[in-house]
Design an enzyme around this catalytic site. Structure first.
Site, short mmCIF file in Angstrom:
data_model
loop_
_atom_site.label_atom_id
_atom_site.label_comp_id
_atom_site.label_asym_id
_atom_site.label_seq_id
_atom_site.Cartn_x
_atom_site.Cartn_y
_atom_site.Cartn_z
CG ASP A 150 -5.79 -3.23 -4.04
OD1 ASP A 150 -6.48 -2.45 -3.36
OD2 ASP A 150 -4.55 -3.28 -3.97
CG HIS A 198 -5.02 -2.69 -0.17
ND1 HIS A 198 -4.31 -2.28 -1.28
CD2 HIS A 198 -4.57 -1.93 0.86
CE1 HIS A 198 -3.48 -1.31 -0.93
NE2 HIS A 198 -3.61 -1.08 0.35
CB SER A 257 -0.95 -0.04 1.20
OG SER A 257 -1.92 0.98 1.12
#
Length: 644
Positions: free
Chosen positions: A332, A359, A176
């Site tokens: 995602d 994610h 991320s």
């Protein structure tokens, strides 16, 4: 009758006193463990240093960044080893309170994150960094992933290679936000940076989540922004949503941001947090954006939300030919399309894997499987793959014996498996046009009639629900799409006849809608779905576009779009003229999935997703008309192939 003076009563009273004393002793023992327990990191290594050191590193402009350095537990004297950087704006490390330490002692909380421990144990020094304006670092923030942050990464690399334990080779990794900073590392121009692993990152953050298709993702940004504001202020209670007694308990578990060594009174931490007072609020800032690619906002301030990736960073990454290991998830948010755009643009060595993930890769999100299906590969296998990748480039003195191949490995959902392709889209698939019919059919033949249309009043209760692809970036949660048959009754749908053969869809479907509206603006959502013989409707993928941004540009995009290119600049803004026909064309998010024989393909059209985006327009429910006629055919082009 009062029997406290009886032998039985005295016995009961003594038992009570004994139990009370035992309980008090237990409480005091727990408190003692919590006050004095020390996790790993304090032990001295053969190389002479403590395994963990927390300190400040001074940047070129005097701003001090907090770093945690974790050395391999078996680091020998005079050893030279590689380093991996993970830089975050979510706090590099938390400081446990008494209860937190007790939980860690008994294995209920991790002293060190699993991936950190694995990488550290594999022979790498791990350098955890609080990004400028966050955690225990000084400075402030007016955007994410700024040019200053790129420069900071370079300064951290310079500090690492100057250390006596460094072998001169550095990599970056993370999921991320940390995946984005790993990518920034590749653009610093430092020769020491030999490989990076941007995992589940947002290559173009505005369009992968915050303003996908030009729509404002208010629920996500409100939650993400509130969390950032709380952690920047080192307010652990606000970050966890606790108050009163719950807040007091939370502070016994986690005190907040970990200070650097020697800051026992936390004066330096307090001074750093004071620097964060001027940090921007992401949700209120993005809420005012209509044209996200304008370089200047309406208030006259420069647009700091245009990420510095392209084209400048592309040139820097390619100049050093930095190899990349990239993991993406089909569901995602919108990261898969921009991630594929990066593969098509940049020529540095790149191993891309696209899996049945949301994610972070912690959940198997194939909508045809139960939610509890284990993720593939497992998180441990994903970590092992990353370590093997870094071993190739950061260990040893010569060139890598087996460098990665530039390719994409992807998973096909609904009974498929992993495949590999050196090009995108894969060469064995053909774009097939399916036309939206006035009879709500979806057919391979173009409409022959001179007139035909379907009117639809936008249903403001329509939604993809929770947890969807638009929720997973809030912590890496699961993505679950239940039967959408009920939701489809709120939408405008077009459904094919049952398929005679099993088909594979791989790539980004593209939709071209001939439309009119009663409003001057609006959102267009298009869902691609599987309809089973029993009527169950399964989500496959989706796409969306704000009508204001529908102009298709002929200029070269900053990176290859998988569909028509929209600039999202004010110079190209085109309000709708109520009642006037126009074309709205855009790509859906790429997917790879099988559709079984006997199932139908469905296109469902909406004007709002109540769970994920702000309404456009903010008042009223427009009526949109989709035209299906010889001179104005609406269609979807799906990359697919027939399976044996």
């Amino acid at each position: 009758m009062n029997d406290s003076g009886s032998p039985f009563g005295r016995w009961v009273r003594r038992i009570g006193i004994a139990l009370g004393a035992l309980g008090l002793a237990l409480v005091l023992t727990v408190i003692g463990i919590g006050l004095f327990a020390q996790g790993p990191g304090g032990e001295r290594l053969a190389a002479g240093m403590r395994r963990n050191e927390a300190r400040y590193v001074t940047m070129r402009d005097g701003v001090r960044l907090a770093v945690d350095v974790w050395y391999p537990p078996d680091l020998a004297a005079a050893a030279k080893v590689p380093a991996l950087i993970r830089s975050t704006r979510y706090v590099r490390a938390q400081e446990y309170g008494p209860i937190g330490k007790v939980l860690a002692v008994f294995g209920k909380l991790a002293w060190v994150g699993g991936a950190i421990d694995l990488v550290n144990g594999a022979g790498y020094v791990v350098v955890l960094v609080d990004a400028r304006g966050s955690g225990a670092s000084f400075g402030s923030r007016d955007a994410e992933w700024t040019p200053e942050e790129v420069a900071d990464m370079g300064d951290i690399v310079d500090w690492i290679v100057a250390q006596p334990w460094s072998n001169g080779r550095v990599g970056g990794f993370g999921v991320s936000y940390e995946g984005n900073t790993a990518e920034l590392l590749a653009a610093t121009g430092r020769p020491a940076v030999r490989a990076v692993a941007p995992l589940f990152d947002d290559y173009d953050p505005i369009f992968t989540q915050a303003m996908a298709g030009g729509a404002f993702a208010k629920p996500f940004l409100d939650a993400w922004g509130a969390g950032n504001n709380a952690t920047d202020a080192n307010d652990i209670c606000r970050a966890s949503g606790a108050s009163g007694v719950k807040c007091a308990f939370v502070r016994l578990v986690v005190r907040g941001t970990k200070p650097v060594d020697g800051d026992s009174g936390r004066a330096l931490l307090a001074a750093a947090v004071q620097d964060h007072v001027t940090n921007y609020d992401v949700s209120s800032t993005v809420a005012g954006i209509i044209f996200p690619r304008d370089t200047i906002f309406p208030n006259g301030k420069p647009n700091r939300f245009i990420p510095p990736y392209l084209p400048a960073l592309r040139a820097k990454v390619e100049a050093n030919n930095v190899p990349m290991l990239i993991l993406l998830g089909w569901y995602d948010a919108g990261t898969v399309n921009t991630g594929l755009g990066r593969f098509l643009l940049q020529k540095n060595p790149m191993q891309v894997e696209i899996g049945p993930w949301g994610h972070g890769g912690g959940y198997h999100v194939d909508p045809f499987l139960p939610p509890e299906t284990p993720t593939v590969p497992s998180m441990e296998e994903q970590a092992a793959q990353m370590i093997a990748f870094f071993d190739t480039y950061l260990k040893g003195d010569g060139p890598p014996a087996k460098p990665i191949q530039r390719e994409i490995r992807y998973f096909t959902m609904n009974g498929g498996d992993w495949k590999t392709t050196p090009v995108w889209p894969p060469a064995d698939l053909t774009p097939v046009k399916w036309y939206l019919g006035a009879d709500h059919g979806l057919a391979r033949e173009a409409p022959a009639a001179d007139s035909g249309s379907n009117a639809y009043q936008v249903d403001l209760t329509a939604t993809t629900g929770h947890p969807s692809r638009w929720d997973t970036q809030l912590g890496g949660g699961d993505v679950i799409y239940p039967d959408r048959a009920a939701q489809d009754k709120k939408l405008l749908t077009y459904t094919s006849e049952p398929l005679a053969h099993e088909m594979e869809i791989t790539g980004a479907p593209m939709v071209s809608l001939e439309v009119s509206s009663t409003a001057t603006d609006g959102l267009f959502f298009v869902y691609l779905e599987d309809v089973a013989p029993d009527g169950r409707v399964t989500y496959l993928t989706e796409g969306l576009l704000r009508a204001l941004h529908r102009k298709v540009s002929s200029e070269t995009p900053p990176y290859p779009d998988l569909g028509p290119y929209h600039t999202f600049r004010s110079t190209d803004g085109m309000p709708l003229v109520p009642g006037e026909r126009t074309n709205v064309s855009f790509a859906l998010y790429a997917v790879s999935v099988r559709v079984k024989a006997g199932h139908r393909i469905r296109v469902a059209i909406a004007g709002h997703d109540d769970a994920a985006f702000t309404r456009v327009p903010v008042d009223g429910a427009p009526v949109i008309t989709i035209f299906s006629e010889k001179s104005a055919a609406s269609l979807i082009e799906i990359p697919m192939k027939e399976l044996p």
